[in-house]
Design a protein around this motif. Structure first.
Motif, PDB file in Angstrom:
ATOM      1  N   ARG A 149     -85.222  -2.338 -11.997  1.00  0.00           N
ATOM      2  CA  ARG A 149     -83.867  -2.561 -11.511  1.00  0.00           C
ATOM      3  C   ARG A 149     -83.772  -2.136 -10.054  1.00  0.00           C
ATOM      4  NH1 ARG A 149     -82.675  -0.379 -16.888  1.00  0.00           N
ATOM      5  NH2 ARG A 149     -81.804  -2.051 -18.135  1.00  0.00           N
ATOM      6  N   TYR A 205     -82.256  15.980  -8.128  1.00  0.00           N
ATOM      7  CA  TYR A 205     -82.634  15.191  -9.303  1.00  0.00           C
ATOM      8  C   TYR A 205     -81.939  13.841  -9.382  1.00  0.00           C
ATOM      9  CZ  TYR A 205     -84.893  19.440 -10.881  1.00  0.00           C
ATOM     10  OH  TYR A 205     -85.707  20.534 -10.968  1.00  0.00           O
ATOM     11  N   GLY A 245     -78.925  -0.022 -18.954  1.00  0.00           N
ATOM     12  CA  GLY A 245     -79.718   0.972 -19.667  1.00  0.00           C
ATOM     13  C   GLY A 245     -79.141   2.369 -19.669  1.00  0.00           C
ATOM     14  N   THR A 251     -90.400   5.198 -11.922  1.00  0.00           N
ATOM     15  CA  THR A 251     -91.059   6.505 -11.938  1.00  0.00           C
ATOM     16  C   THR A 251     -92.444   6.358 -12.561  1.00  0.00           C
ATOM     17  OG1 THR A 251     -89.846   6.901 -13.991  1.00  0.00           O
ATOM     18  CG2 THR A 251     -89.040   7.996 -12.014  1.00  0.00           C
ATOM     19  N   GLU A 252     -93.288   7.345 -12.324  1.00  0.00           N
ATOM     20  CA  GLU A 252     -94.599   7.349 -12.954  1.00  0.00           C
ATOM     21  C   GLU A 252     -94.708   8.510 -13.908  1.00  0.00           C
ATOM     22  OE1 GLU A 252     -97.886   7.058 -10.171  1.00  0.00           O
ATOM     23  OE2 GLU A 252     -96.898   5.329  -9.260  1.00  0.00           O
ATOM     24  N   LYS A 253     -95.193   8.197 -15.096  1.00  0.00           N
ATOM     25  CA  LYS A 253     -95.384   9.212 -16.124  1.00  0.00           C
ATOM     26  C   LYS A 253     -96.430  10.214 -15.652  1.00  0.00           C
ATOM     27  CE  LYS A 253     -97.310   7.534 -19.910  1.00  0.00           C
ATOM     28  NZ  LYS A 253     -97.352   6.729 -21.160  1.00  0.00           N
ATOM     29  N   PHE A 254     -96.176  11.500 -15.904  1.00  0.00           N
ATOM     30  CA  PHE A 254     -97.206  12.516 -15.675  1.00  0.00           C
ATOM     31  C   PHE A 254     -97.800  12.877 -17.027  1.00  0.00           C
ATOM     32  CE2 PHE A 254     -98.178  17.187 -15.310  1.00  0.00           C
ATOM     33  CZ  PHE A 254     -99.394  16.995 -14.683  1.00  0.00           C
ATOM     34  N   GLY A 255     -99.069  12.592 -17.227  1.00  0.00           N
ATOM     35  CA  GLY A 255     -99.709  12.836 -18.509  1.00  0.00           C
ATOM     36  C   GLY A 255     -99.873  11.534 -19.263  1.00  0.00           C
ATOM     37  N   ALA A 256    -100.307  11.637 -20.519  1.00  0.00           N
ATOM     38  CA  ALA A 256    -100.693  10.439 -21.293  1.00  0.00           C
ATOM     39  C   ALA A 256     -99.731  10.148 -22.429  1.00  0.00           C
ATOM     40  CB  ALA A 256    -102.088  10.636 -21.868  1.00  0.00           C
ATOM     41  N   PRO A 311     -84.525  10.897  -8.567  1.00  0.00           N
ATOM     42  CA  PRO A 311     -85.479  10.683  -9.667  1.00  0.00           C
ATOM     43  C   PRO A 311     -84.819  10.104 -10.925  1.00  0.00           C
ATOM     44  CG  PRO A 311     -85.913  12.783  -8.622  1.00  0.00           C
ATOM     45  CD  PRO A 311     -84.651  12.248  -7.987  1.00  0.00           C
ATOM     46  N   MET A 312     -83.604  10.579 -11.263  1.00  0.00           N
ATOM     47  CA  MET A 312     -82.931  10.020 -12.441  1.00  0.00           C
ATOM     48  C   MET A 312     -82.637   8.540 -12.233  1.00  0.00           C
ATOM     49  SD  MET A 312     -80.383  13.035 -13.901  1.00  0.00           S
ATOM     50  CE  MET A 312     -79.402  13.185 -12.426  1.00  0.00           C
ATOM     51  N   ASP A 348     -85.857   6.519 -12.429  1.00  0.00           N
ATOM     52  CA  ASP A 348     -86.334   6.372 -13.805  1.00  0.00           C
ATOM     53  C   ASP A 348     -85.581   5.243 -14.507  1.00  0.00           C
ATOM     54  OD1 ASP A 348     -88.104   7.480 -15.907  1.00  0.00           O
ATOM     55  OD2 ASP A 348     -86.192   7.748 -16.937  1.00  0.00           O
ATOM     56  N   LEU A 349     -84.270   5.215 -14.326  1.00  0.00           N
ATOM     57  CA  LEU A 349     -83.474   4.133 -14.916  1.00  0.00           C
ATOM     58  C   LEU A 349     -83.822   2.795 -14.261  1.00  0.00           C
ATOM     59  CD1 LEU A 349     -80.178   6.166 -15.059  1.00  0.00           C
ATOM     60  CD2 LEU A 349     -81.285   5.153 -17.060  1.00  0.00           C
TER      61      LEU A 349
END
Lengths: 410, 410
Positions: B3, B393, B367, B405-410, B396-397, B400-401
């Motif tokens: 978006r 924040y 969303g 954003t990029e996921k940290f971790g798996a 970043p919020m 994310d919507l």
């Protein structure tokens, strides 16, 4: 008064409004009499596993919820996968998550080899372990379904290696990237390992049989998620002076639980998939509560339904989890127990992946304050008495209600 | 799903209860059907731009909201003012905010020289640039109204210099203070610059004409806000991988937007004053949304009304902003967009300056979860689903919507 604690993580629980559910989220739409009862007698809130706006992986989110700063602790997924399948690793080992996949004319046709069965995959893994010779000692074992784990002994310094998994079908596998001399060595070893494994796999009787049956053959390995020993400054069990058990089916989360000192149990029938036996897990929790102070119960399929963008399935899975929770609360003394229910992150159906939307949180049990909330759902959690907290505060709040924190100061 | 995002900052938006408004705040009292509609379909909260209890400047607040720690980033106001008027500066330049003022018998009579027009001020600035010779290279240009910018080339090391602005009328100008040898040099240069400019200004035809017309003459310079190159570790646009545009009239905020990589637009009629053309700004936003992923829209006069302790005027300005927002939401696809509305800080009428009261925050669009709130105002925001978060924040919020954003971790 000392109480026992049960932390229930419904993986990927949080969601966003879904049009076909009248604008409700799956958790709001689902019939969850047991969680609603706990909401009424307990307290709700929202938690950000890492921070607002930062989507978390399942591994980093669990680390954060157990009180470990993932930016300090996390060293990649592979190591947790390896711990999760029961391997005991050395500090200089380098571990990877592996998929059995199907390749044709150098193109990945199926990243999961038709979701090959655990039994077949384990036999293929055994053939690779026995027949592939590369210029490093390695361990290669099957996990569940198409999943496997590779460990390169003593190669931890090469952790800056990439992956050969293109993450979509219809593409050739990637070449392994590297960033320095050590990871260049590892990349070369991995290329060699993948090619030699490919030769073993394509000739294997299991694949010949699968071909005859018209099933995708498991003739290729996709390798990703290089991981080394996580930086765990103190085990959870030592830090909190508790005997702690985890009831988990998913290898990655098992690995996290093992890494921080939990005894890990996977009852028969607990698969981490849609077909999991949730009541078997509930029974195991009730049974373990006799011997342990703190139980962590992990429930995976809520996350899978989000990844699949299947709100109806997510509702089913949430209702299954509610029955699991119903069994537990019927069979324990709630006055002597603190139960917390949350997710490790949100996996909204519309996103088909983890998002940073905060995660519903419920705490109930002996001594817990109550708020004005009536049911467990995203909107009710927004007006809950816990407010919006970081994931790392969940366990301390539980431990305090369990009478197991230490006062700082006089 | 990816978006686009629109971040709307109504400067100084937050306020305190006002007696003459039946104890409501200007935002609660104003008729804001468009923002109320977004509140109903979206989610509210409160944000502290820097931290609870810490009032923020417009520059530091914007930096914080764009994700930069102002304590690490900020190097004074002057540099942003200079960027904001379009100057391209070098890393060793020292920049100042300047007011044209009126002095009589060594006493400041009017700190804004009767709010002299932009045209007059620019001509006076030109005369100074052409006729004043000091022992340093300098750039002196008019901004809007009585505002101007001074740059001392290569003098950044002298940034520990004070100001000559007493900030109240009826006092003589201050002498420039200094803390070390480098700033002592700069203080001396500034004294010289002010005196030589004074001579140029008092003889200038524009001032002779103003005197004849009975208007305050612009015969003195008040210099403050020494600033050097801000410490921006990574441009916003690079960090978030977005094409970003800002629609801003105020030089200081333009400068912040330029410093972090935004393309800056000021449509005709957008003045940053009470007479600004808010619809022109809305049209520009809608137009830019075709080419850009992220738009920052700044609206200044809400802040001015707070500084002036004029609640009625603040209500008018909020209602003007609501029409601007109405134009935007009528002309975009809200399902494919994330809109956030907040202020950079509170400027309560009773304080006549920035306060640390948390700032209302609204997020709506595709969303976005909804909460139980019905309208946009300080009290509704207190029970909003976002809770109370730090300014850092917000982006970043939103991202994310926006699926960025990029996921940290798996």
């Amino acid at each position: 008064m000392k109480r026992k604690g049960i932390l229930i993580i419904l993986d990927g629980l949080g969601d966003r409004p879904v049009k076909e559910l009248e604008g409700k989220t799956p958790l709001e739409y689902a019939k969850t009499p047991n969680m609603d009862k706990l909401a009424k007698i307990g307290i709700l809130g929202q938690q950000d596993p890492i921070a607002p706006g930062q989507p978390a992986g399942s591994d980093t989110a669990h680390l954060a919820i157990f009180g470990y700063d993932p930016y300090q602790t996390y060293r990649g997924r592979g190591f947790f996968e390896a711990l999760g399948v029961g391997l005991n690793l050395d500090e200089d080992d380098l571990a990877f998550r592996v998929n059995f996949a199907t390749i044709e004319d150098r193109t990945i046709i199926d990243r999961r080899a038709g979701r090959i069965s655990t039994e077949e995959a384990h036999e293929l893994a055994k053939a690779i372990q026995e027949n592939v010779k590369i210029s490093a000692d390695f361990i290669f074992v099957g996990a569940t379904g198409h999943r496997a784990v590779l460990v390169l002994k003593g190669m931890a310094k090469g952790y800056r290696v990439g992956e050969n998994d293109p993450h979509v079908e219809g593409k050739p596998p990637y070449k392994f990237e590297y960033e320095d001399e050590e990871s260049k060595k590892v990349a070369k070893i991995l290329e060699e390992f993948v090619e030699k494994s490919h030769k073993v796999l394509k000739e294997h009787p299991i694949n010949k049989k699968r071909k005859e049956e018209g099933k995708p053959v498991a003739n290729y390995l996709l390798i990703r998620g290089a991981g080394t020993y996580p930086n765990i400054p103190m085990k959870f069990t030592k830090q909190w002076k508790v005997k702690a058990a985890a009831v988990v089916a998913t290898a990655l989360v098992k690995g996290v639980a093992r890494a921080i000192g939990f005894d890990v149990y996977t009852p028969d029938g607990a698969t981490g998939e849609y077909n999991t036996d949730a009541i078997a897990k509930a029974k195991k929790v009730v049974e373990l509560l006799n011997d342990y102070d703190f139980i962590f119960l992990h429930f995976k399929p809520t996350d899978a339904a989000g990844h699949d963008n299947n709100p109806k399935r997510k509702i089913e899975m949430i209702e299954m989890a509610d029955k699991m929770i119903g069994y537990i609360i019927k069979n324990i003394n709630l006055e002597e127990t603190i139960i917390a229910i949350t997710g490790d992150h949100s996996t909204p159906c519309e996103v088909k992946n983890h998002s940073a939307d905060p995660v519903p949180l419920l705490i109930a049990g002996g001594g817990v304050r109550t708020d004005y909330t009536e049911s467990f759902g995203e909107r009710e959690c927004m007006r809950g008495g816990i407010g919006r907290v970081r994931g790392k505060y969940i366990v301390p709040m539980m431990m305090d209600l369990m009478g197991r924190t230490e006062k700082f100061g006089a």
